[in-house]
Design a protein around this motif. Structure first.
Motif, PDB file in Angstrom:
ATOM      1  N   GLY A 168       0.734  -1.146  -0.004  1.00 23.90           N
ATOM      2  CA  GLY A 168       0.068   0.111  -0.035  1.00 23.90           C
ATOM      3  C   GLY A 168       0.651   1.116   0.065  1.00 23.90           C
ATOM      4  O   GLY A 168       2.045   1.245   0.771  1.00 23.90           O
ATOM      5  N   TYR A 169       0.298   2.253  -0.582  1.00 20.37           N
ATOM      6  CA  TYR A 169       1.110   3.510  -0.713  1.00 20.37           C
ATOM      7  C   TYR A 169       1.507   4.109   0.716  1.00 20.37           C
ATOM      8  O   TYR A 169       2.645   4.414   0.959  1.00 20.37           O
ATOM      9  CB  TYR A 169       0.248   4.613  -1.432  1.00 20.37           C
ATOM     10  N   VAL A 171       5.914  10.318  -7.173  1.00 21.58           N
ATOM     11  CA  VAL A 171       6.269   9.001  -7.902  1.00 21.58           C
ATOM     12  C   VAL A 171       4.942   8.163  -8.089  1.00 21.58           C
ATOM     13  O   VAL A 171       4.862   7.743  -9.219  1.00 21.58           O
ATOM     14  CB  VAL A 171       6.980   7.968  -6.784  1.00 21.58           C
ATOM     15  N   LEU A 172       4.051   8.177  -7.218  1.00 22.74           N
ATOM     16  CA  LEU A 172       2.727   7.487  -7.567  1.00 22.74           C
ATOM     17  C   LEU A 172       2.060   8.344  -8.896  1.00 22.74           C
ATOM     18  O   LEU A 172       1.533   7.718  -9.601  1.00 22.74           O
ATOM     19  CB  LEU A 172       1.547   8.131  -6.336  1.00 22.74           C
ATOM     20  N   GLU A 179      -5.164   3.305  -5.275  1.00 25.65           N
ATOM     21  CA  GLU A 179      -4.484   4.565  -4.905  1.00 25.65           C
ATOM     22  C   GLU A 179      -4.535   5.975  -5.555  1.00 25.65           C
ATOM     23  O   GLU A 179      -4.195   6.891  -5.454  1.00 25.65           O
ATOM     24  CB  GLU A 179      -2.959   4.501  -4.693  1.00 25.65           C
ATOM     25  N   LEU A 180      -5.442   5.479  -6.591  1.00 24.62           N
ATOM     26  CA  LEU A 180      -5.774   6.802  -7.344  1.00 24.62           C
ATOM     27  C   LEU A 180      -6.134   8.135  -6.573  1.00 24.62           C
ATOM     28  O   LEU A 180      -5.797   9.389  -6.940  1.00 24.62           O
ATOM     29  CB  LEU A 180      -6.853   6.492  -8.605  1.00 24.62           C
ATOM     30  N   GLU A 181      -7.105   7.710  -5.792  1.00 25.06           N
ATOM     31  CA  GLU A 181      -7.659   8.883  -5.021  1.00 25.06           C
ATOM     32  C   GLU A 181      -6.515   9.613  -4.064  1.00 25.06           C
ATOM     33  O   GLU A 181      -6.738  10.826  -3.629  1.00 25.06           O
ATOM     34  CB  GLU A 181      -8.803   8.416  -4.081  1.00 25.06           C
ATOM     35  N   ARG A 182      -5.402   9.100  -3.995  1.00 19.38           N
ATOM     36  CA  ARG A 182      -4.432   9.704  -3.349  1.00 19.38           C
ATOM     37  C   ARG A 182      -3.681  10.894  -4.180  1.00 19.38           C
ATOM     38  O   ARG A 182      -2.997  11.740  -3.516  1.00 19.38           O
ATOM     39  CB  ARG A 182      -3.567   8.647  -2.718  1.00 19.38           C
ATOM     40  N   LEU A 183      -3.984  10.983  -5.426  1.00 22.22           N
ATOM     41  CA  LEU A 183      -3.238  12.017  -6.184  1.00 22.22           C
ATOM     42  C   LEU A 183      -3.771  13.191  -6.068  1.00 22.22           C
ATOM     43  O   LEU A 183      -5.119  13.458  -5.556  1.00 22.22           O
ATOM     44  CB  LEU A 183      -3.378  11.668  -7.532  1.00 22.22           C
ATOM     45  N   ASP A 184      -3.175  14.444  -6.004  1.00 19.86           N
ATOM     46  CA  ASP A 184      -3.895  15.603  -5.976  1.00 19.86           C
ATOM     47  C   ASP A 184      -4.834  15.888  -7.274  1.00 19.86           C
ATOM     48  O   ASP A 184      -4.680  15.005  -8.141  1.00 19.86           O
ATOM     49  CB  ASP A 184      -2.636  16.639  -5.873  1.00 19.86           C
ATOM     50  N   ARG A 185      -5.545  16.922  -6.998  1.00 21.95           N
ATOM     51  CA  ARG A 185      -6.671  17.093  -7.948  1.00 21.95           C
ATOM     52  C   ARG A 185      -5.964  17.094  -9.371  1.00 21.95           C
ATOM     53  O   ARG A 185      -6.607  16.505 -10.461  1.00 21.95           O
ATOM     54  CB  ARG A 185      -7.309  18.340  -7.736  1.00 21.95           C
ATOM     55  N   VAL A 239      -5.052  11.828 -15.050  1.00 24.62           N
ATOM     56  CA  VAL A 239      -4.861  10.454 -15.225  1.00 24.62           C
ATOM     57  C   VAL A 239      -6.450   9.961 -15.895  1.00 24.62           C
ATOM     58  O   VAL A 239      -6.626   9.211 -16.898  1.00 24.62           O
ATOM     59  CB  VAL A 239      -4.804   9.626 -13.983  1.00 24.62           C
ATOM     60  N   ARG A 240      -7.230  10.844 -15.169  1.00 25.84           N
ATOM     61  CA  ARG A 240      -8.955  10.283 -15.733  1.00 25.84           C
ATOM     62  C   ARG A 240      -8.969  10.936 -17.185  1.00 25.84           C
ATOM     63  O   ARG A 240      -9.656  10.233 -17.870  1.00 25.84           O
ATOM     64  CB  ARG A 240      -9.902  10.951 -14.758  1.00 25.84           C
ATOM     65  N   LEU A 241      -8.603  11.895 -17.542  1.00 22.26           N
ATOM     66  CA  LEU A 241      -8.800  12.631 -18.895  1.00 22.26           C
ATOM     67  C   LEU A 241      -7.960  11.408 -19.701  1.00 22.26           C
ATOM     68  O   LEU A 241      -8.700  10.986 -20.816  1.00 22.26           O
ATOM     69  CB  LEU A 241      -8.151  13.656 -19.051  1.00 22.26           C
TER      70      LEU A 241
END
Length: 212
Positions: free
Chosen positions: A45-46, A75-76, A129-135, A141-143
């Motif tokens: 886990g992150y 890194v993430l 862990e995607l939700e840990r990224l900043d906005r 990533v979602r784009l």
């Protein structure tokens, strides 16, 4: 004078080669950190991985990681954005080479199977862990992911013009769920069939789920 010019040229060439080699080594170290991080994030886990862990995994001190990334969150972000870009670029490449819609879909399936089997750790990190990224990073990533999905939907719409776009998009996402989850279950010791068998099963099941 000519001798001096030749000497100066040799010095310039040597410096250029040195810079190129340093750049190559830096790129290799960066790639090694990302690969190690994907494995560690998937396993622990992150939150359970430190900068020191990342450095140790590639044979450097923790602070040395900061020469390549501003921190663990960077890194993430690089892992997830890199994976999304690789998927999008790969999809566009195989679509550009396909002679017709059916071949295009089979190529997309084959390409994603290879990704899922080869980058199962990245898929696990993406899921958890995607939700840990900043906005901003999460938006990027979602784009990229939406653009990837649209290639599948566009291809399906050419094969199934009788189906609504919402249904085709649902089928594409369901196919991703199948492709992205199966490699992990197949990795359980004693339960993994041969790679060729896994590929064949995944390709056949995905085609059926999309075209039934």
């Amino acid at each position: 004078m000519a001798s001096t010019l030749h000497t100066d040229d040799a010095v310039v060439d040597a410096r250029g080669l040195a810079r190129t080699e340093r750049g190559r080594q830096k790129a290799d170290r960066r790639a090694a950190i990302l690969a190690a991080a994907a494995t560690l994030f998937a396993e622990h886990g992150y939150a359970g991985v430190t900068i020191e862990d990342l450095g140790a995994a590639v044979g450097v001190s923790g602070p040395a990681v900061y020469r390549h990334f501003s921190g663990k969150s960077a890194v993430l972000a690089a892992i997830l954005e890199g994976a999304s870009r690789a998927l999008l670029d790969g999809a566009e490449r195989v679509l550009g080479e396909a002679p017709d819609a059916a071949s295009a879909l089979r190529s997309l399936i084959r390409f994603h199977v290879e990704f899922a089997l080869g980058d199962a750790d990245v898929i696990a990190v993406q899921d958890r862990e995607l939700e840990r990224l900043d906005r901003d990073a999460r938006h990027q990533v979602r784009l990229l992911q939406r653009r990837y999905v649209e290639h599948w939907v566009d291809t399906l719409s050419r094969l199934r013009p009788d189906r609504a776009e919402t249904e085709l998009r649902f089928r594409a996402h369901a196919a991703f769920g199948l492709l992205n989850s199966t490699p992990h279950s197949a990795r359980i010791p004693g339960r993994r069939p041969a790679d060729g068998t896994i590929r064949g099963i995944l390709e056949e099941m995905t085609w059926a789920s999309l075209m039934s």
